[in-house]
Structure formats: structure tokens, C-alpha cells
Write an enzyme that holds these catalytic residues in place. Structure first.
Site, PDB file in Angstrom:
ATOM      1  N   GLU A  49       0.843  -1.202   0.000  1.00 26.08           N
ATOM      2  CA  GLU A  49       0.000   0.000   0.000  1.00 26.08           C
ATOM      3  C   GLU A  49       0.877   1.249   0.000  1.00 26.08           C
ATOM      4  OE1 GLU A  49      -2.798   0.065   3.233  1.00 26.08           O
ATOM      5  OE2 GLU A  49      -3.834   1.829   2.442  1.00 26.08           O
ATOM      6  N   ASN A 109     -12.373  -1.302  -1.024  1.00 25.31           N
ATOM      7  CA  ASN A 109     -11.639  -1.886   0.105  1.00 25.31           C
ATOM      8  C   ASN A 109     -12.283  -1.406   1.405  1.00 25.31           C
ATOM      9  OD1 ASN A 109      -9.040  -2.931   1.546  1.00 25.31           O
ATOM     10  ND2 ASN A 109      -9.265  -0.824   2.265  1.00 25.31           N
ATOM     11  N   GLU A 110     -12.544  -2.313   2.293  1.00 29.09           N
ATOM     12  CA  GLU A 110     -13.105  -1.972   3.611  1.00 29.09           C
ATOM     13  C   GLU A 110     -14.166  -0.876   3.482  1.00 29.09           C
ATOM     14  OE1 GLU A 110     -10.177  -1.546   6.768  1.00 29.09           O
ATOM     15  OE2 GLU A 110      -9.524  -3.614   6.485  1.00 29.09           O
ATOM     16  N   TYR A 150      -6.745  -8.936  11.290  1.00 31.77           N
ATOM     17  CA  TYR A 150      -5.477  -8.576  11.939  1.00 31.77           C
ATOM     18  C   TYR A 150      -5.483  -9.094  13.367  1.00 31.77           C
ATOM     19  CZ  TYR A 150      -4.369  -5.517   8.015  1.00 31.77           C
ATOM     20  OH  TYR A 150      -4.067  -5.027   6.770  1.00 31.77           O
ATOM     21  N   GLU A 209      -6.092  -9.199   3.326  1.00 30.81           N
ATOM     22  CA  GLU A 209      -5.264  -8.503   4.330  1.00 30.81           C
ATOM     23  C   GLU A 209      -5.309  -9.315   5.610  1.00 30.81           C
ATOM     24  OE1 GLU A 209      -5.842  -4.319   5.129  1.00 30.81           O
ATOM     25  OE2 GLU A 209      -6.351  -3.935   3.029  1.00 30.81           O
ATOM     26  N   GLN A 263       2.256  -6.077   5.409  1.00 30.95           N
ATOM     27  CA  GLN A 263       2.453  -5.684   4.027  1.00 30.95           C
ATOM     28  C   GLN A 263       3.901  -6.026   3.636  1.00 30.95           C
ATOM     29  OE1 GLN A 263       1.190  -1.712   3.079  1.00 30.95           O
ATOM     30  NE2 GLN A 263      -0.767  -1.917   4.133  1.00 30.95           N
TER      31      GLN A 263
HETATM   32  O1  AHR Z   1      -2.960  -2.579   6.123  1.00 37.51           O
HETATM   33  C1  AHR Z   1      -3.264  -1.375   6.765  1.00 37.51           C
HETATM   34  C2  AHR Z   1      -4.745  -1.028   6.667  1.00 37.51           C
HETATM   35  O2  AHR Z   1      -5.496  -1.972   7.357  1.00 37.51           O
HETATM   36  C3  AHR Z   1      -5.340  -1.030   5.293  1.00 37.51           C
HETATM   37  O3  AHR Z   1      -5.122   0.150   4.609  1.00 37.51           O
HETATM   38  C4  AHR Z   1      -6.788  -1.222   5.576  1.00 37.51           C
HETATM   39  O4  AHR Z   1      -7.460  -1.877   4.519  1.00 37.51           O
HETATM   40  C5  AHR Z   1      -6.807  -2.001   6.857  1.00 37.51           C
HETATM   41  O5  AHR Z   1      -7.657  -1.445   7.799  1.00 37.51           O
END
Ligand code: AHR
Length: 490
Positions: free
Chosen positions: A23, A170-171, A237, A294, A343
Site C-alpha cells: 500500500e 476496500n473496507e 489482523y 489482508e 504488508q
Molecule cells: O494494512 C493497513 C490497513 O489496514 C489497510 O489500509 C486497511 O485496509 C486495513 O484497515
């Protein structure tokens, strides 16, 4: 006891499960990939050679770009043409810093060609237009005579690129426009109509799925848009604490935070199953892929760095977490057909950290290197009965394992020992073959927080694994505490 059914298995582990995500955030693109005309860092057309070579060694299959949250404020036309004429913008999500647009569509697709990987472009739904999205796909992939294709030619690229994967937002429940699933699904249906497959480039369309346990989003979007999508995403995450305001240090932690990360990482299993159950009901024939585009660990930014740049160190703890994630994706490969760790460079659970001309490989990189034997291999069913890892009053299974058979018949078993204190003995039966030769590699270290630095870049790296013996067709293995191992059985 582990039983590997080497004579069974019907599903293929897509190599795309070993995908990556880059990103415009912090130093992932700029410095991590793009060094422009900096003569101090060897590069090819502005893209640093050391990073490309390292990613080629792990056979990077697919790279997702330009975001993340950045994708829904990115206007691609600002990132084409002569670099000195490209208008800068403000990267509002990631520190309000100036984005020069020096790295745009041509640079990204050049990067993918240098890496030898598929391109996954994420389009802008949050602040973009349908026309802008349609033009982008036409610009990149149309071979004929059109305004966009001719603009691409005027900018120096005659032949279209191959862009296999295109994400529609995205999101969009959060940074991508704070939408309801109903509203997004309608927008998805509209935008995707104009994401065309031009000139033989069959584009795979990906709808925006939920973050973690938002099953309502998954159900609603899939129900309303399943006929028009090829895949839907999922983001997940993990941290060593329960909250986002204090996520914990990447390197300074005790066993309680080690345990918490192991436990949090294991939530990927019910999370995948919960989402797959929803998709299975709506798409029983199994056409739609679940792309975990992600995922990874998220710690407090390294002290002294810009907190919005999400730069974090990477220890043995991150490596064990990555091993568990990848085992889980392997075992759900019937639906999980892509995953992109967040990432690639200098951001979150990175493969690579850079400092000027220097580059180091993280423990997580080494897991991807060890696990590449699973790319496009046949998933083998396993039965596992193992001991537990207890911390305080809580318990998790001590081992996490997956197995596959590659095209030449070699069997690979990847094993994670989550327990940071005790090694684990395991008796393995490989059913359906007579094992003749076993070899292996292991990633471990003396301390839970062992990591590589620019001064000591090889503290954590895989070494030959020898702690096993074969007797009467039973392979007995002793896995070191806090380790990731891959065995090869022929
Ligand atoms: O990877 C960092 C961020 O995490 C990304 O931009 C977003 O899609 C997610 O919340």
C-alpha cells in the site's frame, strides 16, 4: 500422534495463498520498492533490485496494490504520464503526508513483471466514479484503438498488461466509505458492470468482504451480489492485547502477550469456517473464492517512527503466527484461494525491512520461503492428536500442522510449536506411502522476541532440522519450543 493421509486429498493449495499486499503507506512503496533515480541503491527503472530478488526467491505469486484504505482515495490518472507533471496529493489515511504519485500504474505493473507475479489492483469505490474505474481497466488491458489504450501508448506502453485480479473497493464498511452492506452491495453491482474483460484478459472481480467477525456483512453482500463476483475478501489482523489503542510492542513482550497472539491467531480457524459456511449456502457449487486479502500481526509502531507509518519489527513470535495462518489457509483451500499478508516492506508484518541501501529479511519472510513447497500442491488430510500449551488458566493446542503432496510426489508437512518453553514429541504415520527419505528445516531461536536487525541480520533464519528418526514406518519428531519446521518426505 499425527496421521498424514498421503494417499488421499482432492483440493489444490493455490499458490495465491502465499500472496502479498503493498500500500501507499509509510515506507512500503517509497523506499521499500521505489527509489527512483537514487544512484546509491541498485535499481531497475526505479525499483530496487535487492527487494525484487528477495521476493522472487519466495516465488511471490500475486501482489495487491495500491491499498488498503489508500485505494478508496486514489485517482489513478494522477499517477500516469511524465513524473514531474503528476499532481501530488495528500495521503489522508496515513499521516497526511504528501503523495507524489511518482509510483503509479506503469511502475506497479512494471514491478509485477519484474517479480514475475500476477497483479491485483484495488479500485476506488469510496471516492471514485464508475467512469474512472472503467477507464482504468481499459487503460491497463485494452489492446485495440480507444482513448484509454492510446493514452497508455502515449505514456510509453504499447501492449496492454495482464491484470488478472481487480478489487471493487476496500473496507467499504470503514475507511472505504462507511457504507452499510446493503448500500455497498448495490454499488458493487453497479461498479463491477463496467469492470470489463478486454482483449482476452479475463478479469477476476473481487467484492469487499468483512473485517474479522462481521458475518452480517458477508451474508448480505454475498446474497445480493454473488452472481456478479468471482471472489469476496476477508480481513483479519491479530494482536497480543485486546485493544487497538495499546496493541503492544513488537519486540518487548512477556509470555502473556506471546500466548495472547497464539490464541488470537488461532481464531482464524472459526473465522474461516464461519465465513465459508455462509458462502457455501449461497454458492453450493463452490464458484466464489474467499480471498483473505489482508491479514497479519499489528503492533504499536516502533518508538521514534511516525505512528501513522505502521513500521514494526518482526520476531519469532510473528513467524509462528504466520505459520499458523498459512496452515489454516492451506486446510481451507477449497474456498480460500488467495491471501495477502500485510504488508510487503516496512509496514506491519513485513517480509522485508529497509534502511537506505540496506535490506533485511524478517522471520516471517523465512516462513514464506520454507512454506513455498505448498504452492499448487495437493492438500493432504491429516489427523492430529497433540498436547496442549497452557498459560495461566488458558490452554490452546500446542501444535498446528498442515501437509501437502507436490507434483513430483514429495510430501511436505509444516509444523508450528506454539509453546515457547517446551519442545514437543510427535509420532507421525504417513499412510499410503513407504517413506524412504526424510529431511527438514526449522526456524527457531533462543528467545521469544528474537529478531533480525541491520547490525545482526541473520539472528533468526532457517537451519537444517535433524531431530527425528524413522523406525518401523513411524517417524518420531521432536520439535523445539517456539518453532516452525517443514519436513520433506519422499
Ligand atoms: O494494512 C493497513 C490497513 O489496514 C489497510 O489500509 C486497511 O485496509 C486495513 O484497515
Amino acid at each position: 500422534m499425527l496421521v498424514v493421509h498421503a494417499d488421499k486429498g482432492t483440493e489444490t493449495i493455490s499458490r495465491n495463498i502465499y500472496g502479498h499486499f503493498a500500500e501507499h503507506l509509510g515506507r512500503c512503496i517509497y523506499e521499500g520498492f521505489w527509489v527512483g533515480k537514487d544512484p546509491a541503491i541498485p535499481n531497475t527503472r526505479g525499483i530496487r533490485n535487492d527487494v525484487v530478488e528477495a521476493l522472487r526467491r519466495i516465488k511471490i505469486p500475486v501482489l495487491r496494490w495500491p491499498g488498503g484504505c489508500f485505494a478508496d482515495e486514489y485517482h489513478w490518472k494522477e499517477g500516469i504520464g511524465p513524473r514531474d507533471k503528476r499532481p501530488p496529493m495528500i495521503n489522508t489515511h496515513w499521516g497526511m503526508v504528501k503523495e507524489t504519485n511518482a509510483f503509479g500504474t506503469h511502475e506497479f505493473l512494471d514491478l509485477c513483471e519484474q517479480l514475475g507475479c500476477e497483479a491485483y489492483v484495488a479500485g476506488n469505490v469510496g471516492s471514485g466514479t464508475v467512469e474512472e474505474m472503467q477507464d482504468w481497466v481499459e487503460y491497463m488491458t485494452f489492446d485495440g484503438d480507444s482513448e484509454m489504450a492510446n493514452l497508455r501508448r502515449a505514456n510509453g506502453r504499447d501492449k496492454p498488461w495482464r491484470v488478472k485480479y481487480f478489487g471493487v473497493g476496500n473496507e467499504n464498511w470503514g475507511c472505504g466509505g462507511s457504507m452499510t452492506p446493503e448500500f455497498y452491495a448495490d454499488l458493487y453491482n453497479r461498479f463491477q458492470t463496467y469492470v470489463r474483460s478486454y482483449s482476452g484478459n479475463r478479469i477476476v472481480k473481487i467484492a469487499c468482504g468483512p473485517g474479522s467477525e462481521n458475518y452480517h456483512w458477508m451474508r448480505t453482500v454475498t446474497e445480493r451480489a454473488h452472481r456478479r463476483m468471482d471472489a469476496i475478501s476477508l480481513h483479519h489482523y491479530v494482536r497480543g492485547t485486546g485493544n487497538w489503542t495499546r496493541k503492544g510492542s513488537a519486540t518487548k513482550f512477556d509470555e502473556t502477550e506471546w500466548f495472547a497472539l497464539m490464541k488470537n491467531t488461532l481464531t482464524i480457524y472459526p473465522l474461516l469456517q464461519g465465513n465459508i459456511d455462509i458462502i457455501d449456502k449461497i454458492d453450493p457449487r463452490g464458484r466464489i473464492g474467499l480471498f483473505v486479502d489482508e491479514y497479519g500481526t499489528w503492533w504499536d509502531a516502533e518508538p521514534g517512527t511516525n505512528p501513522s507509518f505502521l513500521y514494526q519489527q518482526n520476531t519469532l513470535r510473528d513467524a509462528v503466527s504466520a505459520g499458523i495462518f498459512l496452515n489454516a489457509f492451506n486446510k481451507h483451500c477449497r474456498r480460500v484461494r488467495m491471501a495477502n499478508i500485510a504488508q510487503t516492506n516496512n509496514v506491519l508484518q513485513a517480509m522485508i525491512l529497509t534502511k537506505g541501501a540496506k535490506m533485511i529479511l524478517t522471520p516471517t519472510y523465512h516462513v514464506f520461503e520454507m512454506y513455498k513447497v505448498h504452492h499448487d500442491a495437493k492438500l493432504l488430510p491429516i489427523d492430529l492428536q497433540c498436547g496442549t500449551y497452557q498459560h495461566g488458566s488458558e490452554t490452546v493446542a500446542a501444535l498446528d500442522i498442515s501437509a501437502s503432496k507436490d507434483k513430483s510426489g514429495r510430501i511436505h508437512v509444516s509444523l508450528c510449536n506454539l509453546n515457547p518453553k517446551d519442545s514437543a514429541g510427535l509420532a507421525c504415520m504417513i499412510e499410503g506411502i513407504q517413506p524412504r527419505n526424510v529431511s527438514g528445516r526449522v526456524l527457531t531461536a533462543d528467545s521469544m522476541n528474537a529478531h533480525n536487525t541491520f547490525d545482526n541480520p541473520h539472528t533468526v533464519k532457517p537451519v537444517a532440522f535433524k531431530d527425528f528418526r524413522m523406525e518401523d514406518d513411524v517417524l518420531t519428531v521432536r520439535l523445539p519450543a517456539k518453532s516452525v519446521a517443514v519436513l520433506e518426505i519422499k
